[in-house]
Scaffold this motif. Structure first.
Motif, PDB file in Angstrom:
ATOM      1  N   VAL A 134       0.808  -1.222   0.000  1.00 28.96           N
ATOM      2  CA  VAL A 134       0.000   0.000   0.000  1.00 28.96           C
ATOM      3  C   VAL A 134       0.847   1.281   0.000  1.00 28.96           C
ATOM      4  O   VAL A 134       0.613   2.159  -0.821  1.00 28.96           O
ATOM      5  CB  VAL A 134      -1.024  -0.018   1.153  1.00 28.96           C
ATOM      6  N   PRO A 135       1.843   1.377   0.889  1.00 32.60           N
ATOM      7  CA  PRO A 135       2.668   2.594   0.797  1.00 32.60           C
ATOM      8  C   PRO A 135       3.306   2.744  -0.578  1.00 32.60           C
ATOM      9  O   PRO A 135       3.373   3.857  -1.124  1.00 32.60           O
ATOM     10  CB  PRO A 135       3.741   2.373   1.858  1.00 32.60           C
ATOM     11  N   LEU A 136       3.725   1.612  -1.144  1.00 34.16           N
ATOM     12  CA  LEU A 136       4.305   1.649  -2.480  1.00 34.16           C
ATOM     13  C   LEU A 136       3.301   2.217  -3.481  1.00 34.16           C
ATOM     14  O   LEU A 136       3.615   3.113  -4.270  1.00 34.16           O
ATOM     15  CB  LEU A 136       4.692   0.217  -2.872  1.00 34.16           C
ATOM     16  N   ALA A 137       2.083   1.674  -3.418  1.00 36.20           N
ATOM     17  CA  ALA A 137       1.044   2.119  -4.348  1.00 36.20           C
ATOM     18  C   ALA A 137       0.675   3.578  -4.101  1.00 36.20           C
ATOM     19  O   ALA A 137       0.440   4.335  -5.044  1.00 36.20           O
ATOM     20  CB  ALA A 137      -0.198   1.240  -4.203  1.00 36.20           C
ATOM     21  N   LEU A 138       0.647   3.982  -2.820  1.00 37.61           N
ATOM     22  CA  LEU A 138       0.290   5.369  -2.508  1.00 37.61           C
ATOM     23  C   LEU A 138       1.334   6.323  -3.067  1.00 37.61           C
ATOM     24  O   LEU A 138       1.000   7.364  -3.637  1.00 37.61           O
ATOM     25  CB  LEU A 138       0.172   5.569  -0.994  1.00 37.61           C
ATOM     26  N   ILE A 139       2.597   5.950  -2.914  1.00 37.67           N
ATOM     27  CA  ILE A 139       3.660   6.826  -3.409  1.00 37.67           C
ATOM     28  C   ILE A 139       3.625   6.895  -4.937  1.00 37.67           C
ATOM     29  O   ILE A 139       3.629   7.971  -5.527  1.00 37.67           O
ATOM     30  CB  ILE A 139       5.040   6.339  -2.912  1.00 37.67           C
ATOM     31  N   ILE A 140       3.542   5.714  -5.569  1.00 39.59           N
ATOM     32  CA  ILE A 140       3.523   5.692  -7.036  1.00 39.59           C
ATOM     33  C   ILE A 140       2.287   6.435  -7.551  1.00 39.59           C
ATOM     34  O   ILE A 140       2.385   7.328  -8.395  1.00 39.59           O
ATOM     35  CB  ILE A 140       3.511   4.243  -7.560  1.00 39.59           C
ATOM     36  N   GLY A 141       1.123   6.069  -7.003  1.00 39.73           N
ATOM     37  CA  GLY A 141      -0.125   6.676  -7.475  1.00 39.73           C
ATOM     38  C   GLY A 141      -0.153   8.169  -7.200  1.00 39.73           C
ATOM     39  O   GLY A 141      -0.492   8.966  -8.073  1.00 39.73           O
ATOM     40  N   GLY A 142       0.215   8.550  -5.980  1.00 36.26           N
ATOM     41  CA  GLY A 142       0.237   9.972  -5.640  1.00 36.26           C
ATOM     42  C   GLY A 142       1.185  10.738  -6.536  1.00 36.26           C
ATOM     43  O   GLY A 142       0.869  11.818  -7.033  1.00 36.26           O
ATOM     44  N   GLY A 143       2.364  10.148  -6.766  1.00 35.32           N
ATOM     45  CA  GLY A 143       3.361  10.797  -7.628  1.00 35.32           C
ATOM     46  C   GLY A 143       2.821  10.999  -9.030  1.00 35.32           C
ATOM     47  O   GLY A 143       2.926  12.094  -9.596  1.00 35.32           O
ATOM     48  N   ILE A 144       2.216   9.939  -9.569  1.00 37.84           N
ATOM     49  CA  ILE A 144       1.667  10.045 -10.930  1.00 37.84           C
ATOM     50  C   ILE A 144       0.580  11.123 -10.978  1.00 37.84           C
ATOM     51  O   ILE A 144       0.555  11.960 -11.877  1.00 37.84           O
ATOM     52  CB  ILE A 144       1.081   8.692 -11.390  1.00 37.84           C
ATOM     53  N   GLY A 145      -0.286  11.113  -9.964  1.00 36.70           N
ATOM     54  CA  GLY A 145      -1.368  12.099  -9.932  1.00 36.70           C
ATOM     55  C   GLY A 145      -0.835  13.523  -9.874  1.00 36.70           C
ATOM     56  O   GLY A 145      -1.284  14.400 -10.608  1.00 36.70           O
ATOM     57  N   ILE A 146       0.165  13.747  -9.031  1.00 36.98           N
ATOM     58  CA  ILE A 146       0.718  15.096  -8.889  1.00 36.98           C
ATOM     59  C   ILE A 146       1.415  15.531 -10.180  1.00 36.98           C
ATOM     60  O   ILE A 146       1.220  16.638 -10.670  1.00 36.98           O
ATOM     61  CB  ILE A 146       1.681  15.164  -7.686  1.00 36.98           C
ATOM     62  N   LEU A 147       2.197  14.617 -10.752  1.00 36.31           N
ATOM     63  CA  LEU A 147       2.907  14.964 -11.989  1.00 36.31           C
ATOM     64  C   LEU A 147       1.917  15.285 -13.103  1.00 36.31           C
ATOM     65  O   LEU A 147       2.108  16.249 -13.855  1.00 36.31           O
ATOM     66  CB  LEU A 147       3.824  13.817 -12.423  1.00 36.31           C
ATOM     67  N   ALA A 148       0.860  14.469 -13.213  1.00 32.17           N
ATOM     68  CA  ALA A 148      -0.126  14.715 -14.260  1.00 32.17           C
ATOM     69  C   ALA A 148      -0.799  16.061 -14.045  1.00 32.17           C
ATOM     70  O   ALA A 148      -1.164  16.750 -15.000  1.00 32.17           O
ATOM     71  CB  ALA A 148      -1.173  13.610 -14.284  1.00 32.17           C
ATOM     72  N   ASN A 149      -0.941  16.455 -12.777  1.00 35.54           N
ATOM     73  CA  ASN A 149      -1.540  17.754 -12.485  1.00 35.54           C
ATOM     74  C   ASN A 149      -0.580  18.897 -12.835  1.00 35.54           C
ATOM     75  O   ASN A 149      -0.981  19.921 -13.358  1.00 35.54           O
ATOM     76  CB  ASN A 149      -1.906  17.820 -11.003  1.00 35.54           C
ATOM     77  N   GLU A 150       0.708  18.680 -12.577  1.00 39.39           N
ATOM     78  CA  GLU A 150       1.684  19.735 -12.820  1.00 39.39           C
ATOM     79  C   GLU A 150       1.968  19.922 -14.309  1.00 39.39           C
ATOM     80  O   GLU A 150       2.251  21.018 -14.753  1.00 39.39           O
ATOM     81  CB  GLU A 150       3.004  19.418 -12.103  1.00 39.39           C
ATOM     82  N   TYR A 151       1.938  18.817 -15.065  1.00 38.90           N
ATOM     83  CA  TYR A 151       2.258  18.908 -16.495  1.00 38.90           C
ATOM     84  C   TYR A 151       1.038  18.505 -17.307  1.00 38.90           C
ATOM     85  O   TYR A 151       0.860  17.324 -17.622  1.00 38.90           O
ATOM     86  CB  TYR A 151       3.451  18.021 -16.842  1.00 38.90           C
TER      87      TYR A 151
END
Lengths: 678, 368
Positions: A134-151
């Protein structure tokens, strides 16, 4: 053509294609059965390409696998060596903070049951996997979500990737992972992280996009740097949506960890279910399934409180108190605490369930078999191979003659003509097509008809782009040699979806009309949606043994929920003014339902259908464990043989079917929404 | 800036605020354009090169499928001036204020704040400007839902790295200024609309800005609260004397608050002038339409309707008019010259008398 609607044109084209195929069937056999010589060895190519790719990243993967070994071992060690009173009290303390007395009691009772069942050690193993993935998925998913929001430029491709990640059946990517990481729990860990990351990414992106523009502007005008804006203002403002992501992420991870048990090598609770199922110890298997359900419910309800708007505050001192009690109990009774796995208080119950079950099945063998056979022989089989082959003296008492075919077509044509004369040409032609499909059977439909028919339907739903995509994607399945299996999958999921639509729609309707019914249906729906896919197999297997019928039932049980929910929701969410206007016009309750609520609910019901289709496809693959044919079976076989090519192509074919169905239904829903001006 | 050309010789409604002696205006906008659409930058450059008239250029941009939301806006705001931009929704006023505060990067033109062209400022410099100089209030408040009132207000100091104690003290000061004492630990969702906007105002003031942007700050509030906040806003402004750009769609609000008003329509500024200019000398029917519902007697002065010159004849009565009296007040004075007059029933019988001065007084709106 000018007076024909788009739907009528499409229906006529499809009907013409079907008729042509039927007429030419005898002279041109390749129309019905796609010639094997035309099949490209796409499966082998995919396999070769994947193997090359996998070989390339294998060292990295193995390195990662070795790396993940440590946190996993650590989590495992901690969870399995912490005295159970402490684990239970810590969970209850957390539950208290999150949801007060009710939640804490739920945790106590739930974990108490787990302890008493004797599946404590296995449960802790499962939990350890979840705790790392779960922490792995949260980090990966959160990271992808934030990056997609930024770019914003990567947003579209990311969303497409997330769509694919969620439509590819879970089993399908177990195979390449197996090759990459080797047998062992790490595969389950990675698979569950991959499976659980997309909902997190989606919700993070959605939450960030939905932050009020003025809040973003206020953060800019306050003079924050981009990082300050993001982490101090936007992410906290999107907190609730992100918590929805966390909740979904947790549930997906748990579900996948349990599914991953099929590859074995880890003594977790999913494995226990599988093992007992194989040994036909259904009482035990039901017990283990219940343990999974308890974990699912606890995790869901506890993390669900985080998504609530206004949470009550619960005194942390009480949480500390509960924790202290747990620690004290562990210390005082240190020597007296049994090994948690030794409690098997429910074994007698499980055994008696087993005995009761066999008694029940023997006693009611006639009824059960009759039920099963009736559905199989009179519904499923004709759908699969057509009336012309399914109707045999052995089952139906007579054999199918060409005269009967003619009669069927004549009936279809007559009914169609009635509709056509009433101005509903499209519906009329579709009736005729349905008659043809019933005669032929879904799994034996001529491939040109399927391509053209699906293309025509896609054209109506989403225009030329969708039609081209549909035909092209179906053609890839055709040339890759998975066509027959794809049609088998289509038949079973189609039948299940149809059953779900009829039954779910009816239940949804009744729930919308009667709040009393909804009070009963609602918790059942909640329950069914919380249960991991895997567990659905146990009860159907208990009663109906291995086979297509059990799979059919399991799919229905899982996929019916969205249909019920969305139908009811659509029907009850008609705006108050519309209801008042209808009441003022003197509409009765049923007129209101028929003329006002139903049309307004149409887009919502279509979305429910969409979800039901996706659920059915997801379950189809899991149901391969208890005997289905088609793509699901191929994926499962590929897993057993570590055949990456087959696993990938069958998984892709499955994803293609799901994707096409999804886009078509979405297209229709969109069209309805536009027509209503929503 | 044709409106300025026609500027009246009369003093504005409110006392002119003391404008400091410095030469540079606080804000200068020179030919500002904001164009939305693909490749707006190059399209604007190209169009401007070929079309000297802004209206033609805007038409050309539209025909290319671009949206010229702000067209060739030019004006200056003096230090300490309260400058109101007024227009209907879609007129480009919110876009313009976002250009000036650089929430949007202006497509063309020059925007100077205290002489510094912020269109070309670096990202780092912009952050610095926002921390030290600019404050903004939003229509829907833009409060951070996860922070308390005190945390919201102190946030601009937090991003600057001000120590917690210090920023709490400063936040308390502005919270008192906007009348929210005692609500420091409430969350925005627990406040009424008026209270939320007080938080928004306090937050924009906490960093001692010298240029204050207010984007329709009172539009989302109900009329009574709106008037109350307008009055408090004027009080705060009288204390702080910051330069203000204020956006509104409400002509009465504009007239009540403004030193000068710019009226926007379809992305263009059609008139800039004092409240009296707008009411009495509208440049076109569009502006006239706005001032139609306005009680002119409250905003216009005697000077704006009097005739001047040598040898003008006048009667024996002198009600004591002064040129800076409002029309309402002047009318009341004139009416005092009359005797009470009879009031009759439909049948023609006298049922009472009325003093004309009372009639005039009854028409006057009490000034808060």
């Amino acid at each position: 053509m000018a007076f024909l609607t788009k739907g009528s044109v499409a229906a006529l084209i499809a009907a013409a294609a079907g008729a042509l195929c039927l007429l030419l069937e005898s002279s041109l056999p390749w129309l019905v059965k796609f010639p094997a010589a035309w099949v490209l060895p796409a499966t082998d190519w995919a396999g070769a390409a994947m193997e090359w790719l996998l070989a390339l990243i294998k060292p990295t993967a193995r390195g990662f696998s070795a790396l993940m070994f440590y946190p996993m071992e650590a989590a495992n060690y901690v969870l399995s060596n912490t005295p159970w009173p402490l684990v239970i009290c810590a969970t209850a303390a957390l539950a208290w903070i999150l949801g007060g007395v009710r939640m804490a009691l739920m945790a106590l009772v739930g974990l108490g049951f787990v302890l008493a069942s004797g599946y404590w050690p296995e449960s802790m193993n499962t939990l350890a996997l979840v705790a790392v993935s779960v922490p792995l998925a949260l980090i990966i998913g959160g990271g992808i979500g934030i990056l997609a929001n930024e770019y914003p430029r990567v947003r579209k491709p990311v969303q497409a990737l997330l769509d694919i990640m969620q439509t590819v059946p879970t089993f399908a990517y177990l195979t390449p992972l197996l090759v990459l990481f080797g047998f062992g729990p790490v595969v389950g860990l990675i698979a569950s992280a991959i499976y659980a990351a997309p909902p997190m990414a989606r919700n993070v992106l959605l939450g960030l996009e939905r932050v009020e523009p003025e809040i973003k502007e206020a953060a800019i005008m306050a003079g924050g740097t981009r990082l300050q804006q993001l982490f101090q203002c936007e992410i906290p403002s999107a907190g609730q949506q992100i918590m929805v992501g966390v909740n979904q992420c947790l549930m997906a991870a748990l579900s996948m960890v349990i599914i991953a048990a099929v590859i074995g090598g880890f003594d977790d609770i999913g494995w226990e279910v599988l093992l007992t199922m194989r040994k036909a110890q259904f009482g035990q298997s039901l017990l283990a399934g219940l343990v999974i359900v308890i974990f699912a419910i606890l995790i869901d309800r506890m993390s669900g409180t985080l998504t609530q708007d206004r949470r009550e505050k619960h005194d942390p001192r009480i949480a500390w108190g509960i924790l202290a009690v747990g620690a004290a109990a562990s210390a005082v009774f240190w020597g007296h605490i049994q090994q948690p796995g030794a409690y098997a208080l429910f074994n007698p119950v499980a055994d008696s369930v087993d005995r009761g079950l066999s008694a029940f099945t023997t006693a009611n063998a006639d009824v059960l078999t009759a039920f099963k056979n009736n559905v199989l022989f009179y519904v499923l089989l004709p759908l699969r191979i057509g009336l012309d082959q399914a109707v045999l003296p052995f089952t139906w008492g007579f054999s199918w003659t060409p005269m009967m075919s003619l009669g069927l077509f004549a009936t279809g044509a007559a009914a169609g003509a009635v509709f056509a004369l009433r101005g509903q040409l499209a519906l009329g032609v579709m009736l005729l097509i349905a008659a043809g499909m019933l005669e032929t059977g879904i799994s034996q439909l001529p491939w040109p008809f399927v391509l053209i028919g699906a293309g025509a339907l896609a054209w109506v739903a989403g225009g030329r782009g969708l039609a081209i995509m549909t035909v092209a994607l179906l053609a890839t399945i055709l040339v890759s040699g998975l066509w027959e299996r794809a049609l088998l999958s289509l038949y079973l999921s189609g039948a299940a979806v149809f059953a779900c639509t009829v039954m779910g729609g009816a239940i949804g309707l009744v729930s919308a009309v009667s709040p009393a019914v909804w009070r009963v249906v609602h918790p059942i729906c909640d329950m069914l949606q919380t249960i991991p896919l895997f567990v659905f197999l146990i009860p159907v297997l208990m009663v109906f043994q291995i086979g297509e019928f059990s799979a059919f039932l399991a799919i229905i049980a899982y996929a019916i929920v969205p249909m019920i929910r969305y139908t009811r929701h659509g029907l009850v969410s008609t705006p108050e003014e519309m209801i008042e206007a209808a009441t003022a016009s003197g509409a009765t309750k049923w007129q209101m339902l028929k003329d006002i609520r139903a049309p307004y609910a149409a887009p919502s019901i279509l979305l429910g259908l969409n979800q039901t289709i996706l659920y059915a496809f997801a379950m189809l693959v899991i149901a391969a464990l208890i005997g289905t044919t088609g793509l699901g079976q191929s994926i499962y076989l590929a897993l057993g043989q570590a055949d990456v090519g087959l696993g990938i192509s069958a998984g892709a074919a499955m994803a293609i079917l799901a994707l096409i169905a999804d886009r078509m239904v979405q297209g229709f829903a969109e069209e309805r929404r536009k027509a209503l001006g929503l | 800036m044709r409106a300025n050309g026609a500027r009246l010789s009369t003093p504005p409604l409110s006392e002119p605020r003391p404008v400091s002696g410095s030469e540079t205006p606080a804000i200068t906008c020179q030919n500002v354009w904001q164009v939305f659409g693909n490749d707006a930058d190059s399209a604007l450059k190209e169009v401007l090169a070929n079309h000297p008239s802004p209206d033609d250029a805007a038409g050309e941009l539209r025909s290319k499928g671009l949206i010229p939301a702000v067209q060739n806006a030019s004006f200056q705001v003096q230090e300490g001036e309260l400058f109101v931009i007024m227009g209907l929704s879609g007129s480009g006023k919110s876009t313009l204020i976002r250009c000036i505060s650089h929430l949007l990067h202006a497509t063309g033109g020059e925007i100077r704040i205290d002489g510094e062209n912020i269109v070309e400022a670096s990202a780092k410099r912009l952050i610095e400007l926002r921390r030290k100089k600019l404050g903004m209030v939003f229509q829907h408040f833009g409060l951070f839902p996860h922070m308390t009132v005190a945390e919201n207000v102190a946030y601009p100091l937090r991003v600057q790295g001000v120590k917690k104690k210090q920023r709490q003290a400063k936040a308390e000061e502005v919270i008192n200024l906007v009348g929210l004492r005692g609500r420091e630990n409430h969350y925005p969702r627990e406040l009424s609309g008026g209270q939320r906007q007080r938080v928004g105002i306090a937050r924009s003031l906490v960093a001692d800005c010298s240029v204050w942007f207010l984007d329709e700050p009172f539009s989302a509030l109900d009329p009574l609260i709106r008037r109350q906040l307008q009055d408090e806003f004027l009080e705060i402004q009288a204390k702080l004397k910051t330069t203000i750009v204020f956006i509104t769609h409400d002509i009465n609000e504009a007239l009540k608050l403004a030193d000068r008003i710019a009226i926007m329509r379809d992305g263009r500024i059609v008139q800039i002038g004092t409240p009296a200019d707008i009411v009495l000398r509208p440049v076109d029917d569009y502006v006239r339409e706005f001032s139609k519902d306005v009680a002119k007697g409250r905003h216009a002065r005697v000077a704006s309707v009097m005739e001047t010159g040598a040898g003008l004849a006048y009667g024996a009565d002198d009600p004591g008019l002064r040129q800076d009296m409002t029309l309402d007040a002047a009318l009341a004075r004139c009416m005092e010259l009359y005797e009470p007059v009879p009031v009759r029933s439909p049948e023609g019988n006298v049922v009472g008398v009325v003093n004309p001065a009372d009639l005039a007084a009854a028409l006057q709106v009490e000034q808060g």
